[in-house]
Structures are given as structure tokens and as C-alpha cells.
Design a protein around this motif. Structure first.
Motif, PDB file in Angstrom:
ATOM      1  N   THR A   1      13.238  30.198   0.137  1.00 27.50           N
ATOM      2  CA  THR A   1      13.519  30.381   1.555  1.00 27.50           C
ATOM      3  C   THR A   1      13.899  29.027   2.149  1.00 27.50           C
ATOM      4  O   THR A   1      13.361  27.990   1.763  1.00 27.50           O
ATOM      5  CB  THR A   1      12.305  30.970   2.286  1.00 27.50           C
ATOM      6  OG1 THR A   1      11.160  30.123   2.094  1.00 27.50           O
ATOM      7  CG2 THR A   1      11.975  32.358   1.743  1.00 27.50           C
TER       8      THR A   1
ATOM      9  N   GLU B   1       8.692  22.039   0.877  1.00 28.54           N
ATOM     10  CA  GLU B   1       7.329  22.247   1.368  1.00 28.54           C
ATOM     11  C   GLU B   1       6.395  22.675   0.236  1.00 28.54           C
ATOM     12  O   GLU B   1       6.766  23.473  -0.624  1.00 28.54           O
ATOM     13  CB  GLU B   1       7.315  23.318   2.460  1.00 28.54           C
ATOM     14  CG  GLU B   1       8.131  22.977   3.689  1.00 28.54           C
ATOM     15  CD  GLU B   1       7.526  21.841   4.501  1.00 28.54           C
ATOM     16  OE1 GLU B   1       6.343  21.509   4.272  1.00 28.54           O
ATOM     17  OE2 GLU B   1       8.236  21.289   5.368  1.00 28.54           O
TER      18      GLU B   1
ATOM     19  N   GLN C   1       1.858  26.605   2.608  1.00 25.24           N
ATOM     20  CA  GLN C   1       2.130  27.654   3.588  1.00 25.24           C
ATOM     21  C   GLN C   1       0.814  28.342   3.938  1.00 25.24           C
ATOM     22  O   GLN C   1       0.071  28.751   3.040  1.00 25.24           O
ATOM     23  CB  GLN C   1       3.114  28.689   3.036  1.00 25.24           C
ATOM     24  CG  GLN C   1       4.523  28.197   2.837  1.00 25.24           C
ATOM     25  CD  GLN C   1       4.744  27.280   1.647  1.00 25.24           C
ATOM     26  OE1 GLN C   1       5.568  26.375   1.697  1.00 25.24           O
ATOM     27  NE2 GLN C   1       4.027  27.492   0.546  1.00 25.24           N
TER      28      GLN C   1
ATOM     29  N   SER D   1       3.547  26.330  -2.897  1.00 28.04           N
ATOM     30  CA  SER D   1       4.832  26.540  -3.555  1.00 28.04           C
ATOM     31  C   SER D   1       4.630  26.552  -5.060  1.00 28.04           C
ATOM     32  O   SER D   1       3.805  25.813  -5.606  1.00 28.04           O
ATOM     33  CB  SER D   1       5.802  25.421  -3.181  1.00 28.04           C
ATOM     34  OG  SER D   1       7.011  25.539  -3.915  1.00 28.04           O
TER      35      SER D   1
ATOM     36  N   GLY E   1       4.269  24.002   7.074  1.00 28.76           N
ATOM     37  CA  GLY E   1       5.620  24.412   7.419  1.00 28.76           C
ATOM     38  C   GLY E   1       5.935  24.421   8.889  1.00 28.76           C
ATOM     39  O   GLY E   1       7.042  24.801   9.279  1.00 28.76           O
TER      40      GLY E   1
ATOM     41  N   SER F   1       9.831  29.168  10.384  1.00 36.23           N
ATOM     42  CA  SER F   1      10.037  28.534   9.081  1.00 36.23           C
ATOM     43  C   SER F   1       8.839  28.773   8.168  1.00 36.23           C
ATOM     44  O   SER F   1       8.983  29.201   7.019  1.00 36.23           O
ATOM     45  CB  SER F   1      10.256  27.026   9.248  1.00 36.23           C
ATOM     46  OG  SER F   1      11.479  26.756   9.879  1.00 36.23           O
ATOM     47  N   GLU F   2       7.653  28.478   8.680  1.00 37.31           N
ATOM     48  CA  GLU F   2       6.460  28.678   7.854  1.00 37.31           C
ATOM     49  C   GLU F   2       6.174  30.163   7.661  1.00 37.31           C
ATOM     50  O   GLU F   2       5.637  30.572   6.627  1.00 37.31           O
ATOM     51  CB  GLU F   2       5.249  27.986   8.467  1.00 37.31           C
ATOM     52  CG  GLU F   2       4.031  28.024   7.552  1.00 37.31           C
ATOM     53  CD  GLU F   2       2.909  27.109   8.000  1.00 37.31           C
ATOM     54  OE1 GLU F   2       1.953  26.931   7.224  1.00 37.31           O
ATOM     55  OE2 GLU F   2       2.982  26.567   9.128  1.00 37.31           O
TER      56      GLU F   2
ATOM     57  N   ALA G   1       8.408  31.245   4.935  1.00 34.34           N
ATOM     58  CA  ALA G   1       7.934  30.537   3.744  1.00 34.34           C
ATOM     59  C   ALA G   1       6.701  31.225   3.175  1.00 34.34           C
ATOM     60  O   ALA G   1       6.576  31.410   1.955  1.00 34.34           O
ATOM     61  CB  ALA G   1       7.622  29.088   4.089  1.00 34.34           C
TER      62      ALA G   1
ATOM     63  N   HIS H   1       9.645  26.976  -0.220  1.00 34.81           N
ATOM     64  CA  HIS H   1      10.470  26.788   0.974  1.00 34.81           C
ATOM     65  C   HIS H   1      11.062  25.385   1.024  1.00 34.81           C
ATOM     66  O   HIS H   1      10.427  24.412   0.598  1.00 34.81           O
ATOM     67  CB  HIS H   1       9.625  27.016   2.227  1.00 34.81           C
ATOM     68  CG  HIS H   1      10.425  27.036   3.494  1.00 34.81           C
ATOM     69  ND1 HIS H   1      11.176  28.121   3.873  1.00 34.81           N
ATOM     70  CD2 HIS H   1      10.603  26.093   4.463  1.00 34.81           C
ATOM     71  CE1 HIS H   1      11.768  27.866   5.023  1.00 34.81           C
ATOM     72  NE2 HIS H   1      11.450  26.635   5.399  1.00 34.81           N
TER      73      HIS H   1
END
Length: 423
Positions: free
Chosen positions: A159, A172, A175, A208, A236, A241-242, A245, A269
């Protein structure tokens, strides 16, 4: 104690009934915080595992195979330049009039699919919600993401979204399943439910599983004028965005075991600097995807499945044990799927291969040396215990048997699997 007795004792532990057997199997594997960056997935670690497993190759073990079609990689974008970085991989002819370029991309054996919203103007600074797939809105993102992921069943998810107004490429690591987020643009402004992952506590962390440092190194070495870095300890940002993610790693985590027919190896992400021009962002994305596919290749090449002997049915349950060859230092994951949701089952095991008729099916490990009671989850799955390697040179046979009212004699039978233990 003889080797055979030691082997038998350890399989007694493997098949012993746990205290929580009647409670079912948790659907999500815990993702611990990485205290040390070197614990992150990497090409070097994957290559070392591949080399080790190659040395223990067993002719009766089967290379991992994931269906007949090419595996998919899911890419998503939000505000530009993140959406423009992935545009050529969109299968939508309206969004991508030049035609989908993701089929067997660069001959690497993976199909790339991209989904993202549109903005007016396309080079917006204050972009707002946008329109189309994955709008910058909590409810719309969730409603769009899950059908896309469930249709593609991707082997990896990347993402992307816009980050700082600079030339950064920020990968990143963390999350969070937040209770409170920054408001989006339309009521109800916050995710529903909040936290979005109702199976986990507020603040639950998912890491991640991309080869984050390798991505950063490759992008920096490409001399694109991009400043790539890993965000090891931050988060994030608490906005969309987070949120997306978290969705990506959330999708991957319960599918992270190699035996899963929808195995998802990696997800994570990337924040794309807002000052990157579109061609540069696209080039950095391509470098990142190449790195990820190299990593996927190594993980897949290092993975073997213990021999499937057949003898399944009646019933639809499937059993697989995949991971490392069962030599010292190796281990493999066990999974049963397509069983009766929330129903009980029995994992039976023995040292002899002697298919014997019982209640409409064939029980393979006869005489039964040990059995373990379990409960399928609400999707008819059960993740069994990790199978250790290095127990000696023996074979052990396992099979799942379970009550199934839809069968004429009341029982279903999975296929049998031969576990080949090595020194």
C-alpha cells in the motif's frame, strides 16, 4: 532413550490435547514489535534459509506450488504521486487507457494489480477525499479493500500514500489498530468500528513483512534522486495512510502460513514524498516491486510441503504441512481447511501406513499412535502445531478426521500427509 522413542515422545507432545482445545483456534497470528531491525524480513535471511534447505532437500518432499495461475501482487495508492506511481498496473481501462501492464510483469512470474482514487486536479496539493476506488475515507476504503483482496488473493500487498512534502520514500514498519484517528472528510469521520480490527485490542501492533531495508537500499542505489529510509520506530500517522497500511498487513497475517492455499508472504506500506515527480515515483515503485519479487522467489524456493498421500474424503477438508525440510534447525506449519465451521476434529497420527476403512472413509495411520482434539474456527480452518525438524530419520503419518452431519455415515476425512523427519 532410542531415537525412535525420542521421536515418538516428541510427537506425543505435538499431538497432546491442549487446555484450550474446545475454544477453537485464533484466526490471527500475533505480530510482535521488532526490538532489533535485523529481525525484519530480508533478502539475506531468505537466501540463507534457501541455501540451508537446499542442503537438506528430500526427494519425497514437494516444492511449494500455489495453484495453476500466476500469483498476484496488490498495489494501492492514495493522494498523488502515490496513485500515479501505480497507475499503469490498473486493470481499469478508464483509469489506465494505455492498457494494463501488470501481466507477468517483466517476466517475473507475478501479475500486478493497482487500485486507487482519482483527484481533481490530478496534481492536487489539498486533495480531499477523491472519487472511485479506495477513496480517502475510512468507510469507503474498508468497503473497497476487502472485496479487492478477497478476489485477488494476493501473495503480497504494497500500500502507498503521500508522505511528507519532500523527495522521501519512507517504508513503514509499524501499523496500529487505533481507537482514535484523525477525522476524514465526511460523517461519521472516524472508522466504524473503532478500532477497525475488532478481534484485537486497541493499539494492537502489526509489523510490515516486506523486506524493508532491502527496498530502501535498492531505491537509494538506483540514483533516482529519492531519499529512501525505513521508519523503524514511528507509525503511519493516524490518518488514512495508516488505516490502509493496517488493512494490508491485517489481510496478510492470518494467511502467513505456507500451507495456506491463499498464502500471503509479505505486506507493508510506503509513504511517497509529495515533491517526487510522477515518473520518479513510478521508477521507485518499480525498484521496490523488483526487490519484493526477488524476496518472494527466495521464500517460495525455500519452502517444501510434506508429501500428500491422498485418501481424503468423504468431506472437503484438506491437510497440508509446509515450510522447511524437517531437518535440524527447520520446522513446518500445519493447516487444515474446508472443515466444518466451529465443529470438532481429531488429528490422528501413527508410524504405519495402513489405510483402513472406518465410517465411510479410510484412516491411513493405523494403528493410531496418538490423537489430538481440536476445533475448527468459523471459516472451517485449524492451524495445527508447528512441526519440528531434526528428530531422526523416520516417517510419521497424520490425517484429520471430523464429525460431518452432511456425510452419510457422519464423518469427514482429510487427505493424509507423510511427515519425513530428518537428522
Amino acid at each position: 532413550m532410542s531415537i525412535r522413542k525420542t521421536f515418538a515422545f516428541l510427537f506425543l507432545v505435538l499431538l497432546a490435547v491442549p487446555a484450550w482445545a474446545q475454544r477453537g483456534q485464533e484466526k490471527v497470528r500475533r505480530a510482535p514489535r521488532l526490538d532489533f531491525p535485523e529481525q525484519a524480513p530480508s533478502l539475506a535471511a531468505a537466501k540463507a534459509r534457501w541455501s540451508r534447505n537446499l542442503a537438506h532437500a528430500n526427494p519425497s518432499s514437494l516444492p511449494f506450488q500455489r495453484g495453476s495461475s500466476r500469483p498476484a501482487i496488490l498495489l494501492t495508492g492514495y493522494w498523488p504521486p502515490s496513485n500515479e506511481a501505480v497507475r499503469k498496473f490498473s486493470p481499469d481501462p478508464v483509469q489506465n487507457p494505455g492498457g494494463w501492464q501488470g501481466s507477468n510483469w517483466e517476466g517475473r512470474g507475478y501479475d500486478l494489480y493497482a487500485y486507487f482514487p482519482e483527484f481533481n486536479p490530478p496534481d492536487c496539493s489539498f486533495c480531499g477525499r477523491g472519487s472511485g476506488d479506495l477513496e480517502v475515507d475510512y468507510q469507503d476504503t474498508s468497503l473497497d479493500f476487502w472485496p479487492i483482496a478477497d478476489t485477488l488473493r494476493p501473495i503480497a500487498v504494497i500500500t502507498l500514500s503521500r508522505g511528507f512534502l519532500d523527495n522521501s520514500w519512507e517504508v513503514e514498519m509499524n501499523q496500529y489498530n487505533r481507537l482514535v484517528w484523525y477525522d476524514d472528510y465526511l460523517p461519521p469521520f472516524q472508522p466504524t468500528p473503532a478500532p477497525p480490527d475488532s478481534d484485537e485490542a486497541a493499539g494492537f501492533l502489526r509489523n510490515s513483512s516486506l523486506p524493508v531495508q532491502d527496498i530502501v537500499d535498492a531505491v537509494n542505489q538506483a540514483n533516482l534522486g529519492v531519499n529512501a529510509a525505513v521508519c523503524w520506530t514511528g507509525d503511519g500517522g493516524g490518518f488514512l495512510s495508516e488505516f490502509i497500511a493496517y488493512h494490508g498487513v491485517w489481510y496478510r497475517d492470518p494467511l502467513s502460513a505456507p500451507p495456506d492455499p491463499n498464502w500471503c508472504i509479505a505486506a507493508g506500506h510506503i509513504h511517497v514524498g509529495g515533491r517526487l515527480d510522477w515518473p520518479t515515483a513510478e521508477a521507485a515503485l518499480e525498484v521496490s516491486v523488483r526487490t519484493v519479487t526477488d524476496y518472494l522467489d527466495l521464500v517460495i524456493a525455500a519452502t517444501v510441503c510434506q508429501p500428500d498421500l491422498g485418501y481424503g474424503g468423504p468431506g472437503s477438508a484438506q491437510l497440508a504441512v509446509c515450510g522447511d525440510p524437517l531437518a535440524t534447525g527447520g520446522s513446518a506449519e500445519m493447516l487444515v481447511w474446508d472443515g466444518v465451521p466451529l465443529g470438532p476434529g481429531f488429528l490422528v497420527g501413527g508410524f504405519q501406513f495402513s489405510p483402513t476403512a472406518w465410517n465411510g472413509g479410510l484412516v491411513v495411520p493405523v494403528p493410531i499412535h496418538q490423537q489430538r482434539t481440536f476445533v475448527f474456527d468459523d471459516e472451517g480452518r485449524w492451524a495445527g502445531p508447528t512441526v519440528p525438524g531434526g528428530l531422526g530419520l523416520f516417517s510419521y503419518y497424520i490425517q484429520a478426521v471430523y464429525p460431518d452431519a452432511s456425510q452419510s455415515l457422519g464423518y469427514g476425512f482429510s487427505n493424509a500427509v507423510q511427515l519425513n523427519s530428518l537428522p
